[in-house]
Design a protein around this motif. Structure first.
Motif, PDB file in Angstrom:
ATOM      1  N   ARG A  15     -53.927 -14.743  21.110  1.00 51.50           N
ATOM      2  CA  ARG A  15     -53.142 -14.678  22.338  1.00 51.50           C
ATOM      3  C   ARG A  15     -51.725 -15.238  22.163  1.00 51.50           C
ATOM      4  O   ARG A  15     -50.750 -14.639  22.620  1.00 51.50           O
ATOM      5  CB  ARG A  15     -53.847 -15.413  23.474  1.00 51.50           C
ATOM      6  CG  ARG A  15     -53.071 -15.376  24.785  1.00 51.50           C
ATOM      7  CD  ARG A  15     -53.784 -16.100  25.892  1.00 51.50           C
ATOM      8  NE  ARG A  15     -54.945 -15.367  26.369  1.00 51.50           N
ATOM      9  CZ  ARG A  15     -54.877 -14.392  27.288  1.00 51.50           C
ATOM     10  NH1 ARG A  15     -53.701 -14.033  27.799  1.00 51.50           N
ATOM     11  NH2 ARG A  15     -55.978 -13.779  27.677  1.00 51.50           N
ATOM     12  N   THR A  16     -51.601 -16.392  21.527  1.00 49.16           N
ATOM     13  CA  THR A  16     -50.277 -17.002  21.390  1.00 49.16           C
ATOM     14  C   THR A  16     -49.345 -16.100  20.595  1.00 49.16           C
ATOM     15  O   THR A  16     -48.173 -15.911  20.953  1.00 49.16           O
ATOM     16  CB  THR A  16     -50.395 -18.379  20.721  1.00 49.16           C
ATOM     17  OG1 THR A  16     -51.198 -19.235  21.532  1.00 49.16           O
ATOM     18  CG2 THR A  16     -49.019 -18.998  20.556  1.00 49.16           C
ATOM     19  N   HIS A  17     -49.865 -15.532  19.514  1.00 56.24           N
ATOM     20  CA  HIS A  17     -49.075 -14.596  18.715  1.00 56.24           C
ATOM     21  C   HIS A  17     -48.645 -13.395  19.555  1.00 56.24           C
ATOM     22  O   HIS A  17     -47.477 -12.984  19.516  1.00 56.24           O
ATOM     23  CB  HIS A  17     -49.885 -14.125  17.507  1.00 56.24           C
ATOM     24  CG  HIS A  17     -49.335 -12.917  16.836  1.00 56.24           C
ATOM     25  ND1 HIS A  17     -48.221 -12.935  16.024  1.00 56.24           N
ATOM     26  CD2 HIS A  17     -49.751 -11.609  16.875  1.00 56.24           C
ATOM     27  CE1 HIS A  17     -47.967 -11.708  15.589  1.00 56.24           C
ATOM     28  NE2 HIS A  17     -48.880 -10.890  16.089  1.00 56.24           N
ATOM     29  N   SER A  19     -48.320 -13.250  22.785  1.00 57.68           N
ATOM     30  CA  SER A  19     -47.337 -13.697  23.774  1.00 57.68           C
ATOM     31  C   SER A  19     -45.952 -13.784  23.155  1.00 57.68           C
ATOM     32  O   SER A  19     -44.950 -13.438  23.794  1.00 57.68           O
ATOM     33  CB  SER A  19     -47.742 -15.063  24.345  1.00 57.68           C
ATOM     34  OG  SER A  19     -48.960 -14.977  25.057  1.00 57.68           O
ATOM     35  N   ALA A  20     -45.892 -14.237  21.901  1.00 56.44           N
ATOM     36  CA  ALA A  20     -44.607 -14.317  21.207  1.00 56.44           C
ATOM     37  C   ALA A  20     -44.012 -12.926  21.001  1.00 56.44           C
ATOM     38  O   ALA A  20     -42.811 -12.706  21.186  1.00 56.44           O
ATOM     39  CB  ALA A  20     -44.782 -15.023  19.866  1.00 56.44           C
ATOM     40  N   VAL A  21     -44.854 -11.976  20.611  1.00 55.74           N
ATOM     41  CA  VAL A  21     -44.388 -10.595  20.447  1.00 55.74           C
ATOM     42  C   VAL A  21     -43.855 -10.052  21.767  1.00 55.74           C
ATOM     43  O   VAL A  21     -42.755  -9.496  21.838  1.00 55.74           O
ATOM     44  CB  VAL A  21     -45.533  -9.695  19.933  1.00 55.74           C
ATOM     45  CG1 VAL A  21     -45.118  -8.224  19.953  1.00 55.74           C
ATOM     46  CG2 VAL A  21     -45.945 -10.102  18.521  1.00 55.74           C
ATOM     47  N   ALA A  22     -44.635 -10.221  22.834  1.00 58.86           N
ATOM     48  CA  ALA A  22     -44.254  -9.663  24.132  1.00 58.86           C
ATOM     49  C   ALA A  22     -42.985 -10.310  24.673  1.00 58.86           C
ATOM     50  O   ALA A  22     -42.137  -9.629  25.255  1.00 58.86           O
ATOM     51  CB  ALA A  22     -45.402  -9.837  25.122  1.00 58.86           C
ATOM     52  N   TYR A  23     -42.833 -11.615  24.473  1.00 59.53           N
ATOM     53  CA  TYR A  23     -41.629 -12.290  24.974  1.00 59.53           C
ATOM     54  C   TYR A  23     -40.375 -11.774  24.278  1.00 59.53           C
ATOM     55  O   TYR A  23     -39.343 -11.550  24.907  1.00 59.53           O
ATOM     56  CB  TYR A  23     -41.764 -13.799  24.778  1.00 59.53           C
ATOM     57  CG  TYR A  23     -40.566 -14.584  25.264  1.00 59.53           C
ATOM     58  CD1 TYR A  23     -40.236 -14.626  26.616  1.00 59.53           C
ATOM     59  CD2 TYR A  23     -39.760 -15.276  24.363  1.00 59.53           C
ATOM     60  CE1 TYR A  23     -39.134 -15.349  27.061  1.00 59.53           C
ATOM     61  CE2 TYR A  23     -38.659 -16.003  24.796  1.00 59.53           C
ATOM     62  CZ  TYR A  23     -38.353 -16.032  26.151  1.00 59.53           C
ATOM     63  OH  TYR A  23     -37.248 -16.746  26.581  1.00 59.53           O
TER      64      TYR A  23
END
Length: 291
Positions: A15-17, A19-23
């Motif tokens: 999830r964190t990875h 989220s970083a891509v999407a941001y």
């Protein structure tokens, strides 16, 4: 664990990875959360037992969701000449926030996100997934509906735009903080000459005030004069980390008025990006305590 719990666990590990891509793709915290949630829905309905590289598979899924979201953004953002400053990630200058640290990763400044906003959706996809997350052009091409060679060209055009957007930012956080702190001191003291000494002659200031309008100022004198105009707010300004770099949160009366992100290069401030849209600041939940 039952099958659904296993799926959820596998997704949460990434999830964190994601989220970083999407941001980086969207520059919006709420849209990034929506994109990751849509990624979960697609993952939960797909047959992935034979997928060997789950992180890569999920990255392409969320990348495709983000691409669709970029393409469908309202005409207001795409066609308007108004300034748009992406959502900042703010935290205490001396604190740590593991979730935000992970989303920022090697840090992506607001200035870079602004440049990414000028790319076409396909260019942004190619640049973010290849240059920031090391996906191959063979993996990205089906998402962009291009050949690998064409996808490489998309990333190359995006890279030139990014590299041509201004001088390379200062990488020493101590030096960045010193320059931003000196700017705050000069603003509080109303010292115009000291402000000019800190500002690059070709500095650009962009302020996003939402429905209240926006500003683009160019040149040290114009930016210095603006800083003095708002010097009455200087006593309420506090240092913070804005997207991993020293910035300023101003909160008169305990209510956040603005978030300022600074780009420092060669010991001078070359760019200031300001989010002063009260609606977005409230939605983002940025409080004086973050600073």
């Amino acid at each position: 664990m039952d099958a659904e719990e296993v799926l959820a666990h596998r997704f949460e590990e990434n999830r964190t990875h994601l989220s970083a891509v999407a941001y980086r793709m969207l520059g919006s915290i709420s849209e990034s959360e929506d994109a990751v949630q849509e990624g979960w829905l697609r993952f939960s309905r797909a047959e992935t037992s034979e997928v060997q590289n789950l992180r890569g598979w999920l990255t392409t899924v969320v990348g495709r969701v983000c691409l669709d979201m970029l393409r469908s953004r309202t005409a207001r953002r795409e066609d308007s000449l108004e300034v748009h400053v992406p959502d900042p990630i703010v935290r205490d200058v001396d604190g740590t926030d593991p979730e935000h640290e992970a989303v920022l990763g090697d840090s992506v400044g607001l200035a870079l996100l602004v440049v990414l906003d000028t790319l076409t959706p396909a260019e942004r996809l190619a640049f973010v997934l290849h240059d920031m997350f090391a996906l191959s052009f063979d993996e990205i091409a089906p998402i962009a509906d291009r050949t690998p060679a064409a996808t490489r060209q998309l990333a190359s055009r995006a890279r030139r735009r990014v590299q041509g957007s201004g001088p390379a930012p200062e990488t020493d956080p101590t030096r960045q903080r010193e320059v931003v702190a000196a700017f705050m001191t000069a603003s509080r003291g109303g010292r115009f000459d000291d402000l000019l000494a800190l500002l690059d002659p070709d500095i650009v200031l962009r302020a996003d005030r939402g429905i209240d309008g926006s500003d683009v100022l160019r040149g040290a004198r114009a930016v210095g004069e603006q800083a003095l105009t708002f010097s009455r707010f200087a006593p309420f300004a506090r240092l913070a980390l804005v997207n991993g770099s020293p910035g300023v949160v101003t909160a008169p009366g305990g209510r956040t008025f603005s978030v300022m992100a600074f780009t420092v290069a060669g010991g001078k401030i070359v760019r200031i990006d300001i989010l002063a849209d009260p609606v977005r600041l409230q939605r983002l939940g940025i409080s004086p305590g973050d600073a």
